[in-house]
Enzyme design. Sequence first.
Site, PDB file in Angstrom:
ATOM      1  N   GLY A  12       4.399   6.537  -6.427  1.00  0.00           N
ATOM      2  CA  GLY A  12       4.532   5.269  -7.139  1.00  0.00           C
ATOM      3  C   GLY A  12       5.485   4.269  -6.520  1.00  0.00           C
ATOM      4  CG  ASN A  14       2.339   0.526  -2.746  1.00  0.00           C
ATOM      5  OD1 ASN A  14       2.428  -0.526  -2.127  1.00  0.00           O
ATOM      6  ND2 ASN A  14       2.162   1.700  -2.146  1.00  0.00           N
ATOM      7  CE  LYS A  65     -15.972   9.050 -11.155  1.00  0.00           C
ATOM      8  NZ  LYS A  65     -14.665   9.099 -10.471  1.00  0.00           N
ATOM      9  CG  MET A  90      -4.725  10.256  -4.944  1.00  0.00           C
ATOM     10  SD  MET A  90      -5.054   9.408  -3.388  1.00  0.00           S
ATOM     11  CE  MET A  90      -5.716  10.777  -2.448  1.00  0.00           C
ATOM     12  NE  ARG A  91      -8.871  11.729 -11.591  1.00  0.00           N
ATOM     13  CZ  ARG A  91      -9.589  12.821 -11.436  1.00  0.00           C
ATOM     14  NH1 ARG A  91     -10.899  12.746 -11.322  1.00  0.00           N
ATOM     15  NH2 ARG A  91      -9.026  13.993 -11.436  1.00  0.00           N
ATOM     16  CG  ASN A 107      -7.456   1.017  -3.106  1.00  0.00           C
ATOM     17  OD1 ASN A 107      -6.484   1.552  -3.656  1.00  0.00           O
ATOM     18  ND2 ASN A 107      -8.066   1.587  -2.081  1.00  0.00           N
ATOM     19  CG  HIS A 109      -7.421   2.524   2.859  1.00  0.00           C
ATOM     20  ND1 HIS A 109      -7.662   3.740   2.248  1.00  0.00           N
ATOM     21  CD2 HIS A 109      -7.720   2.681   4.168  1.00  0.00           C
ATOM     22  CE1 HIS A 109      -8.112   4.599   3.156  1.00  0.00           C
ATOM     23  NE2 HIS A 109      -8.148   3.988   4.330  1.00  0.00           N
TER      24      HIS A 109
END
Length: 186
Positions: A12, A14, A65, A90-91, A107, A109
């Site tokens: 965490g 970020n 989901k 991570m999903r 997101n 990356h």
Amino acid sequence: MKKLAVFASGTGTNFEAIDDACKSGRLQAEVAIMICDKPRAAVVQKALERGIPSFVFSAKDYACKSEYESVIVQKLDDLGIDLVCLAGYMRIVGETLLGVYEGRIINIHPSLLPSFRGVGAVEQAVAFGVKVYGITIHYVSEELDGGKIIAQRAFEYDGNDPAEVHRLGQVIEHQLYVETIDKLIR
Ligand code: GRF
């Protein structure tokens, strides 16, 4: 004042950078909720200490989901969330969440996409002998790390230590994420 939701699964840092920027006034926004799928992740305690409401869940407690994403969508809607920021979540985001929030989910990356998608991006790049690394912020789509790119920043590193690439990259991540959120919410 815009409302952000930050999704995370791990340390965490970020999340902390985004919340710091909100609290200091650097961002005209507040982190209205932190969403985490790992009850033991460090980010859960960080949200608690910062007074940020959180929704922490285990996917195994739901049939599928779309079941847990429906719960999440309800929470985001109730809060009037403007922008969803994935920060080490991570999903794979499914159609239930994307159906409502596509175009408002981003997101971060740790590679220069479209190179090195998915998990272990830094390790893949180091194994390849990459000399120019980087960070990408992109819209989330149904394709893993495949949505339209919003921002990228590169850095040079000529070595073979993934931990060092992570360290260099995270300094950039924290700045680039705040700058990009600022541009998007203006
Ligand atoms: C970051 O390196 C980000 O690029 C990736 O997950 C990591 C999260 O780090 N998607 P942290 O939990 O914010 O420290």
